[in-house]
Design a protein around this motif. Structure first.
Motif, mmCIF file in Angstrom:
data_model
loop_
_atom_site.group_PDB
_atom_site.id
_atom_site.type_symbol
_atom_site.label_atom_id
_atom_site.label_comp_id
_atom_site.label_asym_id
_atom_site.label_seq_id
_atom_site.Cartn_x
_atom_site.Cartn_y
_atom_site.Cartn_z
ATOM 1 N N MET A 202 0.790 -1.225 0.000
ATOM 2 C CA MET A 202 0.000 0.000 0.000
ATOM 3 C C MET A 202 0.830 1.288 0.000
ATOM 4 S SD MET A 202 -3.206 -0.609 -0.227
ATOM 5 C CE MET A 202 -3.832 0.986 0.233
ATOM 6 N N TYR A 250 -9.241 5.960 9.414
ATOM 7 C CA TYR A 250 -8.981 5.944 7.977
ATOM 8 C C TYR A 250 -8.412 7.272 7.503
ATOM 9 C CZ TYR A 250 -11.705 1.693 8.159
ATOM 10 O OH TYR A 250 -12.165 0.449 8.450
ATOM 11 N N ILE A 251 -8.893 8.356 8.110
ATOM 12 C CA ILE A 251 -8.342 9.663 7.751
ATOM 13 C C ILE A 251 -6.870 9.719 8.150
ATOM 14 C CG2 ILE A 251 -8.495 12.148 8.199
ATOM 15 C CD1 ILE A 251 -10.813 11.232 6.561
ATOM 16 N N MET A 254 -4.461 8.455 5.661
ATOM 17 C CA MET A 254 -4.180 9.307 4.504
ATOM 18 C C MET A 254 -2.989 10.226 4.757
ATOM 19 S SD MET A 254 -8.104 10.477 3.737
ATOM 20 C CE MET A 254 -7.698 11.628 2.427
ATOM 21 N N PHE A 257 0.543 10.150 3.066
ATOM 22 C CA PHE A 257 0.524 10.488 1.644
ATOM 23 C C PHE A 257 0.356 11.989 1.454
ATOM 24 C CE2 PHE A 257 -1.223 6.173 2.169
ATOM 25 C CZ PHE A 257 -0.179 5.493 1.569
ATOM 26 N N MET B 163 0.061 8.493 -7.616
ATOM 27 C CA MET B 163 0.062 7.321 -6.731
ATOM 28 C C MET B 163 -0.316 7.721 -5.304
ATOM 29 S SD MET B 163 0.551 4.411 -7.932
ATOM 30 C CE MET B 163 -0.036 3.028 -6.991
ATOM 31 N N MET B 164 0.221 8.841 -4.829
ATOM 32 C CA MET B 164 -0.138 9.315 -3.488
ATOM 33 C C MET B 164 -1.638 9.589 -3.417
ATOM 34 S SD MET B 164 2.558 9.316 -1.698
ATOM 35 C CE MET B 164 3.591 8.169 -2.569
ATOM 36 N N PHE B 167 -3.675 6.383 -3.003
ATOM 37 C CA PHE B 167 -3.750 5.830 -1.650
ATOM 38 C C PHE B 167 -4.622 6.705 -0.754
ATOM 39 C CE2 PHE B 167 0.272 3.910 -3.155
ATOM 40 C CZ PHE B 167 -0.172 2.607 -3.144
ATOM 41 N N MET B 168 -4.493 8.028 -0.931
ATOM 42 C CA MET B 168 -5.318 8.917 -0.124
ATOM 43 C C MET B 168 -6.794 8.654 -0.371
ATOM 44 S SD MET B 168 -3.089 12.330 -0.624
ATOM 45 C CE MET B 168 -4.429 13.446 -0.411
ATOM 46 N N PHE B 170 -8.143 5.988 -1.606
ATOM 47 C CA PHE B 170 -8.496 4.643 -1.140
ATOM 48 C C PHE B 170 -8.948 4.698 0.328
ATOM 49 C CE2 PHE B 170 -7.445 0.751 1.102
ATOM 50 C CZ PHE B 170 -8.060 -0.203 0.315
ATOM 51 N N TRP B 171 -8.136 5.345 1.148
ATOM 52 C CA TRP B 171 -8.479 5.400 2.580
ATOM 53 C C TRP B 171 -9.680 6.290 2.808
ATOM 54 C CZ3 TRP B 171 -7.040 1.531 5.134
ATOM 55 C CH2 TRP B 171 -5.798 0.926 4.896
ATOM 56 N N PHE B 172 -9.838 7.305 1.965
ATOM 57 C CA PHE B 172 -10.990 8.182 2.128
ATOM 58 C C PHE B 172 -12.288 7.421 1.848
ATOM 59 C CE2 PHE B 172 -13.841 11.729 0.953
ATOM 60 C CZ PHE B 172 -13.761 12.415 2.153
#
Lengths: 291, 377
Positions: A202, A250-251, A254, A257, B163-164, B167-168, B170-172
C-alpha cells in the motif's frame, strides 16, 4: 511508548533500505519507478519461502535474490535495450503487484514462526540499515568505485571516454539496488508485519521513491528522511498515542501520503530547486547507447 | 548473429507504420498468453484447456458475455483516462484514485438528495442519473487536476503524485463507507448504502448504456487528436515540451487539461462500475479489488500506442481475459488472483516488446560477400 518508538524505527528501516537501493541506481543514471513491485516480490517470495521451510535465513536470501533478478531485468530493459526507464519500471511494478497477488494468496494469514529476536530492544535490521546507509555514503563519496558510479550518472559519454565501462557500472548499481529493495520487502513481511494479505504494501515503495528525490541523492539525508517518514507512518497507524479520538482511523491513514505531497511541494520552491538541480544526476532517466 | 552467408542485425526504425505497430502489439499479446501458459502448467492445468475455458466463458457464454462487456466498458474508460495524458508524455497512473473520487461524487448526489434513506421520495431517474454522471466526471476531474496542476506549475513528478492521490482516496473511501462514515450501509456491513433500484443505469440487452458513453468518448478523443487545436498542442507538448513552450503552448494548461480530461473519464469509469454494472450497485467492501483493475488501462493504452480506436478491441480482449481468468480460477480450483497475474505478465511482455517499436531485425548479406560481388563486377 518504547513499543511505538521501536516500531517507528522498524518502519524507517524499511523505507531506508528500499530507498537506498533506488538511490544507488539513480546515482548511476537509472531510475526505477517500480520499487513497490520489487518490494512486493521480495516480501511475498521471502514470506512463502520462510513459511514453507521454517527458515528466516532462506526467506531473506530468496527475497534478496529475487530483488537482484528484477534489478537485472530492469537493467536489461533500460541499459542493454535502451528502453524508456519509466515504462520498464511501471512494468516491474505491475508484474510484482499482479504475480505476487496470485503467488501469495494461498499463504494469506500470519507467518507462524517465532519472531526475530531484538538487539537492545530494537530490530536487528535497524542496525543493518544504518550500516548500509553509512557504507553506501562512504562508497559513493570516498572511493574510486563511487566516483565511477557518479560519473556514469552525470555524463556517460565522458565516463566511457575516460575508460569506465558504463553498462557494467550501471548493471552493478541496478542489481545491487534491486537486492536492497527485495531485502526491504522481506524485512516488511518477515519482521515488521509478518502477515500476508492482498496488496499489503500500500504505497511503501512509492513513498521510498519520493524520499530519494527529497534526499537530493545523499544517503545521510535519506537516513534522516526515512526516520521522519517511518515515525509518521507508525503514527498514522496508532493515532490514539497522540490525539486519542480525533479523526477517523482511515483519515489518519491518509496523512503520510498528504505529507509526502507536501514535501514534494516544498521541494519545488526556488531555494530547494537550485540545490536539487545541482545534486540531480545529470543523465538520470536518459538511455545511453553506443552507436 | 551470422547464419550462413547472411547476418541477423538490428536496425533502428525510421518510420513505424500503423500496420507494423499493430502487428507488434498483437505479437506481444500472443507471446504474453504463451508465457502465461506456464502459470497454468505450474498449477497442473493444461493451458489449452484453460484458454478454451477462458475464451468460451468470456465471449460465448450467456453469463460471461455481459460481464465481459461491462468489464470492457470499465477498462476502455480507464484506458482513455491513461491515453490522453500519455499523448502529452505524462503518466496518469491515478485512474484508481480518480475512479474512487468519481464514485464518491456520484453517491454524494444521492446523499445530498436524501436518496440514501430507505423511505425516500423518488426523484425521476432522468434527473438523477445525469447528475450522478456529471458529479462522477467532476469528482475524477477534480482529483486529476491536482496532479496536472502540480506538474504544470511546479514540475512535480506526476507518477508519485497520482500514486499518493490513489492511496489517499483509497483510505478516504474506507472512511466514507466504514466505521459509521456518512455513506455507510444502514446494515453496517462496511459497504455503502444501496443504489435505489429505479436509479440503476438502464440496460440495453443486458448491457449498461454506459457503453455508448465509452465508445462515443473514443470517437471524440480520436477527433480531438486528429482535428482540433488542443489535440495538436497536446501532441506537440508530448513530443517536446520545451519546443512546444517556445511555440507558445502553455506549460501549465496542457498538463492541467489532459489530467482534467483523463480524471473525468476515470470518474465515469467509477460511476460505471459502482452504479451501472448489474450485480454491484453500491460501493462494495472490497472496492480495492475493482479499483486496482484500472491498471489494465495502462497496458491497453500502451499496446494501443495511445490510439483511442485501437484501444477498443484491446480493451474488449482484456475485459474478456480478466473475466475468463477469474472464472477458470474458480472452475479449475486455482488460487485467487489469476486475472491479476495475467495483468502482470501482459505488462512485462509489453515492456520487452517496446524494443521492437523502435528496432527491427533485418537479414543482410555479410559485408565480405558484397565486396566480392563488387570485385567481380
Amino acid at each position: 511508548m518504547w513499543e511505538f518508538f521501536s516500531r517507528s524505527l522498524d518502519a524507517s528501516t524499511i523505507f531506508l533500505v528500499a530507498a537506498l537501493g533506488e538511490l544507488l541506481g539513480q546515482r548511476s543514471g537509472i531510475i526505477n519507478v517500480g520499487i513497490e513491485g520489487v518490494m512486493l516480490f521480495g516480501a511475498t517470495l521471502g514470506f512463502v519461502t520462510a513459511q514453507s521451510t521454517g527458515s528466516y535465513v532462506l526467506g531473506f536470501l530468496v527475497g534478496i535474490a529475487i530483488g537482484g533478478l528484477l534489478g537485472l531485468l530492469h537493467g536489461f530493459f533500460s541499459i542493454t535495450l535502451g528502453g524508456d526507464q519509466v515504462v520498464s519500471g511501471m512494468g516491474i511494478w505491475i508484474l510484482g503487484f499482479g504475480l505476487t497477488t496470485y503467488i501469495g494468496s494461498p499463504f494469506t494469514g500470519p507467518l507462524g514462526l517465532d519472531r526475530i529476536p531484538t538487539i537492545l530492544g530494537l530490530s536487528p535490521f535497524f542496525y543493518v540499515g544504518i550500516a548500509l546507509a553509512v557504507i553506501i555514503w562512504f562508497v559513493l563519496a570516498k572511493t574510486g568505485l563511487g566516483l565511477r558510479i557518479r560519473s556514469v550518472g552525470e555524463n556517460p559519454t565522458v565516463a566511457e571516454v575516460s575508460g569506465i565501462n558504463v553498462a557494467k557500472t550501471r548493471y552493478l548499481c541496478v542489481i545491487t539496488g534491486g537486492m536492497l529493495m527485495g531485502f526491504a520487502g522481506a524485512i516488511y513481511s518477515l519482521d515488521y508485519n509478518p502477515v500476508w494479505s492482498y496488496n499489503f504494501l500500500m504505497g511503501w515503495g512509492f513513498i521510498a521513491l519520493a524520499l530519494v528525490f527529497f534526499s537530493m541523492w545523499n544517503p545521510i539525508i535519506l537516513l534522516a528522511g526515512s526516520l521522519l517518514f517511518g515515525t509518521m507512518w507508525q503514527l498514522s497507524l496508532n493515532p490514539q498515542l497522540v490525539l486519542p479520538g480525533v479523526l477517523s482511523r482511515y483519515i489518519w491513514r491518509m496523512i503520510p501520503f498528504i505529507i509526502t505531497l507536501g514535501v514534494l511541494l516544498l521541494m519545488s520552491t526556488k531555494w530547494f530547486r537550485s540545490r536539487w538541480g545541482a545534486a540531480k544526476p545529470e543523465a538520470l532517466g536518459r538511455p545511453y547507447l553506443k552507436d | 548473429m551470422k547464419i550462413g552467408s547472411r547476418r541477423l542485425r538490428l536496425q533502428k526504425r525510421s518510420v513505424l507504420t500503423s500496420w507494423q505497430a499493430a502487428s507488434i502489439s498483437m505479437l506481444a499479446i500472443i507471446v504474453a498468453l504463451i508465457l502465461f501458459g506456464f502459470v497454468f502448467i505450474l498449477a497442473g492445468i493444461n493451458p489449452l484447456t484453460a484458454y478454451k475455458e477462458i475464451f468460451s466463458y468470456a465471449f460465448a457464454n450467456p453469463f460471461g458475455l455481459p460481464l465481459t462487456i461491462s468489464r470492457f466498458i470499465f477498462l476502455l474508460l480507464c484506458t482513455y483516462a491513461f491515453i490522453i495524458p500519455y499523448r502529452a508524455g505524462l503518466w496518469n497512473i491515478g485512474m484508481t484514485g480518480q475512479l474512487y473520487a468519481g464514485t464518491l461524487a456520484a453517491y454524494a448526489v444521492l446523499f445530498i438528495l436524501g436518496l440514501n434513506e430507505f423511505d425516500s421520495t423518488p426523484i425521476s431517474s432522468l434527473i438523477v442519473i445525469p447528475l450522478m454522471m456529471a458529479a462522477a466526471a467532476l469528482g475524477g476531474a477534480g482529483l486529476g487536476s491536482i496532479a496536472g496542476f502540480l506538474k504544470g506549475k511546479y514540475n512535480i513528478n506526476e507518477i508519485v503524485v497520482t500514486m499518493m492521490l490513489n492511496f489517499m482516496t483509497f483510505w478516504f473511501v474506507s472512511f466514507m463507507i466504514k466505521d459509521g462514515g456518512p455513506f455507510m450501509n444502514p446494515g453496517g456491513r462496511g459497504e455503502s448504502f444501496d443504489l435505489p433500484t429505479y436509479l440503476r443505469a438502464p440496460l440495453i440487452a443486458d448491457i449498461p448504456f454506459t457503453i455508448f458513453v465509452a465508445l462515443g468518448v473514443g470517437l471524440l478523443i480520436a477527433f480531438m487528436f486528429a482535428k482540433t487545436k488542443i489535440g495538436f498542442e497536446i501532441r506537440a507538448y508530448g513530443q517536446n515540451p520545451a519546443a512546444a513552450e517556445y511555440a507558445g503552448i502553455s506549460k501549465l494548461l496542457i498538463p492541467l487539461s489532459v489530467f482534467i480530461m483523463g480524471g473525468a473519464l476515470a470518474g465515469l469509469a467509477g460511476y460505471h462500475y459502482f452504479a451501472a454494472v448489474p450485480g454491484v450497485y453500491k460501493i462494495a467492501r472490497n472496492y480495492g479489488l475493482f479499483g486496482d483493475l484500472a491498471f489494465y488501462g495502462i497496458i491497453c493504452g500502451l499496446i494501443a500506442q495511445g490510439n483511442p480506436l485501437a484501444a477498443i478491441p484491446i480493451a474488449l480482449l482484456f475485459g474478456g481475459l480478466s473475466i475468463g481468468g477469474r472464472f477458470v480460477q474458480g472452475k479449475l480450483g486455482m488460487s485467487f488472483g489469476v486475472d491479476f497475474a495475467l495483468l502482470g505478465v501482459l505488462m512485462i511482455t509489453l515492456v520487452a516488446f517496446q524494443f521492437f517499436y523502435r528496432y527491427t531485425i533485418v537479414w543482410k548479406r555479410t559485408s565480405k560477400e558484397s565486396i566480392d560481388v563488387g570485385v567481380l563486377q
